[in-house]
Design a protein around this motif. Structure first.
Motif, short mmCIF file in Angstrom:
data_model
loop_
_atom_site.label_atom_id
_atom_site.label_comp_id
_atom_site.label_asym_id
_atom_site.label_seq_id
_atom_site.Cartn_x
_atom_site.Cartn_y
_atom_site.Cartn_z
N THR A 52 0.83 -1.20 0.00
CA THR A 52 0.00 0.00 0.00
C THR A 52 0.87 1.26 0.00
O THR A 52 0.56 2.23 -0.69
CB THR A 52 -0.94 -0.01 1.22
N GLN A 96 -7.58 0.44 -0.63
CA GLN A 96 -7.73 -0.83 0.07
C GLN A 96 -8.98 -0.88 0.94
O GLN A 96 -9.74 -1.82 0.87
CB GLN A 96 -6.49 -1.05 0.93
N ASP A 178 -5.66 -1.35 -5.26
CA ASP A 178 -5.15 -1.95 -4.02
C ASP A 178 -6.20 -2.89 -3.44
O ASP A 178 -7.21 -2.43 -2.93
CB ASP A 178 -4.80 -0.82 -3.03
#
Ligand SMILES: Nc1ncnc2c1ncn2[C@@H]1O[C@H](COP(=O)(O)OP(=O)(O)OP(=O)(O)O)[C@@H](O)[C@H]1O
Ligand SMILES: Nc1ncnc2c1ncn2[C@@H]1O[C@H](COP(=O)(O)OP(=O)(O)OP(=O)(O)O)[C@@H](O)[C@H]1O
Ligand SMILES: [Mg+2]
Ligand SMILES: [Mg+2]
Lengths: 267, 336, 336
Positions: A52, A96, A178
């Motif tokens: 990330t 994410q 992500d």
């Protein structure tokens, strides 16, 4: 991927350090990458390996401690607001954690409208509605059911698909995704992957999947980067890496994935 | 073989939204769960898996509402209990829950151990603070969690550790049924494996008697569950032994789902995944007939006429009028 | 706790620096106001005096006494030195009273009015916000909109309305001052009673405005927290509602503590205006008089007190916040 397609993004010795003094550590160290037009890349690694962090640096949301990102063969500049807007028109991300990346107090409709307004097109209300409906359609979401809801009223997977719907509105040149499908069922994922592949065909989009799902990486990507403790430990053609991994870390990752036909050693 | 622990019949529940609409997220679900068994639930995201998990707990609060059906645990219909009895005698004791986003399931400003004390205080009022601490520490040890995790705040723990803490917390009272809602989907493969091992060991050691395991990762389910239910738009469309359902699905939706599994095995690359066009039906509408009809390639008029009942086909139960056998998805689902 | 000490010292250093800057601004800003205070005083004293020379003499002696004949920078150094000794000089307008003496008489009034009013307003506002989020019904439909309305009014407007309605019109409360003007301050019951009577209206004005502002923020924070995963999980582990509400209140109130830090400046300045409206013998009223008479030493003295109060309040809040919120502890102390 043919080797002569143009290089769009390139990273040179990217580093990112967090903390100071005794607590100092490198979340990403000396990462090089080359993304060519139309290429699909997967960056795979365990939790905490720095994926990330790397993605945020590529998106320009986090400053590298050292190293350089080249965009269309020039050093990337994000100094002025105009620079940044220009860059983000081409490079877009799916984050994410879908819940924290949306404003919890705006309705779904507002969230999507904000996206459309980013494009700075002159559109009628009607056209905007259609655009949103179509984008939701791409990810198997029913716009008419959702537009009046708040993010916390959606299931995890619906939320993630909404993030992806944004991409079908923005149609960037580079997509950094992500963990884009971690909460989505296999069937919807297949549909979304299909759509991604179409987008890539249409406008030679580069897709960078950041994931710990080796299956996904193996299925879609041309190139795989394996990341451990902030370093790229193995990279290359997807099939080669997963059929005959060299690095022990890659081998372990591969063994930990539950598979259909092989046993999964839970011992 | 095993004794039946949980029987759910014709459970119907719905969300009442701010806009005063009803979302029928669980619409007539029946199943039984036997001692020592892990029953998997898989299905499209948004089909109502998490809602089913919440509904089976029997403890409803807005916006989720109970409509009809029964939930029987060890011979007691928990829907007939008073709310207070349900809260103190059933929740956590008989049936416990591991939420979907275990990452956010812990109060960020409460030390883990203090939260466990709060739980024990509700259910074991006689215990002293030391006894509670001892109980928590013992359970942490069994789950290979360092005791320092007890005095930590959630943000001081890694994702995998938080997940294990939630597993420990949920099972602290040795519930008969453990409902795990996507307990590992936020974890990387290695932490996932550890968490699964823990869950299985809890079952093997008898700390929990049976488990409902919700996930959309079918390869994972294959190694975890004994039986599986495939859910679509609030209903169970197919149920059977996990290996059979994965390798020989019968319901058209299940067939599409199995055809889209991705695993890093050599024959997957270049293999065409089946994907279904269209979106699942809006759960706000009252529906008649098969919920999958709009997206199914086999649909005939009969499918939309009336509610399709569940029926047995061999050892399997399916909710479809026809007997379709699974071929490779290229032939069965090639539409374009 | 070592890292907390570091956090404390770092914050302390920053606040000290801010204070020095504030003192400097405090000295220079009033001196940028147009007009010469000494000529104001002299012209007032010399009314009827016809001798121009005598006027000039008087003027010069005052200039010397106040130190205004020295270069500005030197004045500043002297000022700074004096402040460190708690000496703010002599008031121009209330010559020969010392500024420190005036401040000492005013501060108890201001503190006695504002600290309880702001704290009680903050507390009630947060309780109200939490209630409207949790209970809905009458709270959400009547009391909350009323709070919104009060909050959207400027401080002085509410004060004037209160003064007019309860003081002038209904004559329930006195219309100004800190105590009956015929009284001499002492500790008798009748004097204390009078103080409380005079205290009431300004106190309520400040409380009402504070309630409105806090309730709005608290309501949305509580709604957000009530929807979070840890609330669901705690409820499903059988934790009683009252305890869950305590979790929520605590987590929702934490950002409100920061909110208090951010808004304390506005609140204090608003409260000062309330003092002026009610002619309350506190810093606000003195400051108002000082500005009218270009009484530089008194202006600096008052503003410095106010700055000091705001800084001290902020500092206390940040220190407390660092102690009670583990999330801040973790992020703030490690630094980026
Ligand atoms: N803002 C930050 N401050 C300090 N440390 C950080 C910060 N962001 C990330 N880290 C640390 O950097 C490391 C890499 O984090 P990163 O989020 O990039 O991992 P990841 O590979 O994306 O993991 P996951 O699979 O869990 O998402 C971790 O140890 C993390 O704790
Ligand atoms: N609070 C709510 N208010 C209204 N509708 C809701 C609410 N929560 C969920 N829903 C709706 O109920 C349906 C089922 O949601 P649920 O969370 O049970 O799905 P799920 O199968 O668990 O999905 P996922 O795999 O994405 O977690 C969805 O259509 C969702 O939009
Ligand atoms: Mg990550
Ligand atoms: Mg769910």
């Amino acid at each position: 991927m043919n080797g002569d397609s143009s290089i769009v993004l390139e990273g040179r010795k990217l580093n990112r350090q967090f903390g100071f003094g005794r607590n100092r550590f490198f979340a990403v160290s000396d990462v090089d990458f080359v993304f060519r037009s139309g290429e699909i890349i997967s960056i795979v690694g365990e939790s905490g390996s720095g994926k990330t962090t790397l993605a945020k640096m590529i998106m320009g949301l986090l400053k590298p401690t050292s190293g350089e990102v080249m965009f269309r063969e020039n050093p990337r500049s994000l100094r002025t607001k105009a620079d940044r807007e220009e860059y983000w028109k081409s490079v877009q991300g799916i984050f994410q954690d879908p819940f924290s990346s949306f404003n919890q107090f705006s309705k779904i409709q507002t969230l999507l409208l904000d996206c459309i307004n980013l494009l700075k097109l002159k559109l009628s209300e009607e056209e905007k509605m259609n655009m949103m409906r179509e984008a939701c359609g791409f990810v198997n979401l029913e716009f008419d059911e959702l537009y009046n809801k708040y993010p916390f009223e959606l299931s995890g997977g619906q939320m993630q698909r909404l993030m992806i719907a944004r991409i079908f509105i923005l149609k960037p040149k580079v997509l950094i995704a992500d963990e884009p499908t971690s909460m989505i069922d296999a069937c919807s994922r297949a549909t979304i992957l299909d759509m991604f592949l179409k987008l890539r065909k249409q406008n030679d989009m580069i897709i960078v999947f950041i994931t710990h799902d080796l299956g996904l990486a193996y299925y879609v990507s041309d190139t795989i980067y394996i990341m451990e403790h902030g370093k790229i430990v193995e990279r290359g053609n997807a099939a080669t890496i997963l059929e005959s991994p060299v690095h022990s870390y890659t081998k372990r990752l591969l063994a930990d994935v539950p598979k259909l036909k092989e046993a999964w050693d839970l011992g | 073989m095993g004794q039946t622990i949980l029987t759910v019949s014709e459970l119907k529940t719905f969300y009442r939204t701010r806009l005063k609409e009803n979302v029928h997220a669980v619409d007539g679900v029946s199943f039984t769960l036997e001692e020592g068994k892990i029953l998997g639930i898989a299905g499209e995201s948004g089909c109502g898996k998490s809602t089913l998990a919440l509904s089976v707990m029997g403890f409803y609060f807005p916006p989720l509402n109970f409509k009809s059906g029964s939930i029987v645990i060890d011979g007691i219909d928990i829907m007939k209990l008073s709310r207070e009895d349900l809260r103190t005698k059933v929740l956590g004791e008989e049936i416990a829950y591991i939420p979907q986003s275990a990452m956010n399931a812990l109060n960020p400003t409460k030390r883990v151990g203090k939260f466990i004390e709060d739980i024990l205080r509700e259910h074991r009022p006689g215990l002293s603070q030391e006894q509670m601490q001892r109980l928590a520490a013992e359970r942490f040890e069994i789950l290979n969690l360092p005791t320092r995790a007890l005095t930590a705040y959630p943000n001081e723990l890694s994702g995998g550790m938080k997940q294990r803490v939630v597993i420990a917390t949920s099972t602290i009272l040795n519930p008969k049924v453990l409902i795990a809602d996507e307990p590992t989907s936020a974890l990387d493969v290695s932490s996932q494996k550890i968490a699964i091992k823990l869950l299985k060991s809890l079952l093997a050691k008898g700390f929990v008697k049976s488990m409902l395991f919700i996930t959309h990762e079918l390869p994972l389910l294959k190694h975890v569950a004994d039986d599986v239910m495939i859910m679509y738009a609030g209903q169970i469309v197919e149920r059977g032994r996990i290996d059979e359902v994965i390798f020989k699905p019968m319901h058209p939706y299940a067939q599409a789902l199995m055809g889209s599994i991705i695993v890093p095995e050599s024959d997957i690359r270049g293999h065409r995944l089946s994907s279904i066009p269209g979106a699942p039906p809006n759960l706000k509408n009252e529906m008649k007939g098969c919920r999958f009809a709009d997206r199914c390639i086999h649909t005939v008029d009969e499918c939309r006429k009336e509610e399709i009942p569940e029926r047995a086909r061999g050892e399997r139960t399916i909710r479809c009028l026809f007997d379709f056998d699974y071929q490779s998805e290229e032939t069965a689902h090639e539409r374009r | 706790m070592n890292s907390y000490l570091k956090y404390f010292l770092k914050k302390f250093g920053w606040y000290l620096l801010t204070l020095v800057v504030a003192i400097t601004l405090n000295f220079f800003l009033p001196r940028m106001i147009k007009g010469n205070p000494v000529s104001v005083i002299v012209s007032a004293m010399s009314q009827g005096m016809s001798d121009v020379n005598a006027q000039k003499k008087l003027y010069e002696s005052y200039m010397h006494q106040f130190g205004l004949d020295k270069p500005l920078f030197q004045q500043y150094l002297i000022y700074f030195q004096n402040i460190l000794h708690g000496d703010f000089g002599v008031s121009f307008g209330n010559y020969p009273r010392r500024v420190s003496n005036i401040l000492a008489s005013a501060i108890p009034w201001t503190l006695g009015l504002q600290i309880p009013a702001i704290l009680i307003g903050w507390l009630l506002g947060n309780l109200l916000g939490a209630f409207t989020a949790y209970k809905k019904g009458v709270f959400d439909k009547i009391i909350f909109p009323a709070a919104l309305f009060v909050n959207s009014m400027p401080f002085f407007a509410l004060s004037i309305i209160m003064l007019y309605v309860f003081g002038l019109h209904l004559k329930w409360f006195p219309i100004g001052g800190g105590y009956g003007y015929q009284m001499i301050p002492n500790l008798s019951l009748s004097f204390i009673g009078s103080v409380l009577q005079h205290h009431f209206l300004p106190f309520i004005s400040i409380v009402l405005v504070a309630i409105g502002g806090q309730a709005i923020g608290m309501r949305s924070m509580s709604i957000y927290e009530l929807n979070s995963d840890y609330v669901l999980y705690a409820k499903l582990m059988g934790i009683r509602d009252s305890r869950v509400v305590r979790y929520v209140f605590r987590n929702a109130v934490l950002p409100q503590v920061t909110g208090l830090a951010l808004s304390i400046g506005t609140m204090i300045s608003g409260a000062l205006i309330t003092e002026i409206v009610f002619n309350y013998p506190g810093i606000g009223t003195w400051l108002f008089t000082a500005i009218r008479t270009l009484d530089f030493p008194l202006i600096s003295g008052c503003t410095l007190m106010i700055t000091l109060a705001v800084l001290a309040a902020n500092f206390t809040i940040e220190i407390i916040y660092g102690l009670i919120d583990p999330r801040v502890k973790a992020t703030q102390m490690e630094g980026q």
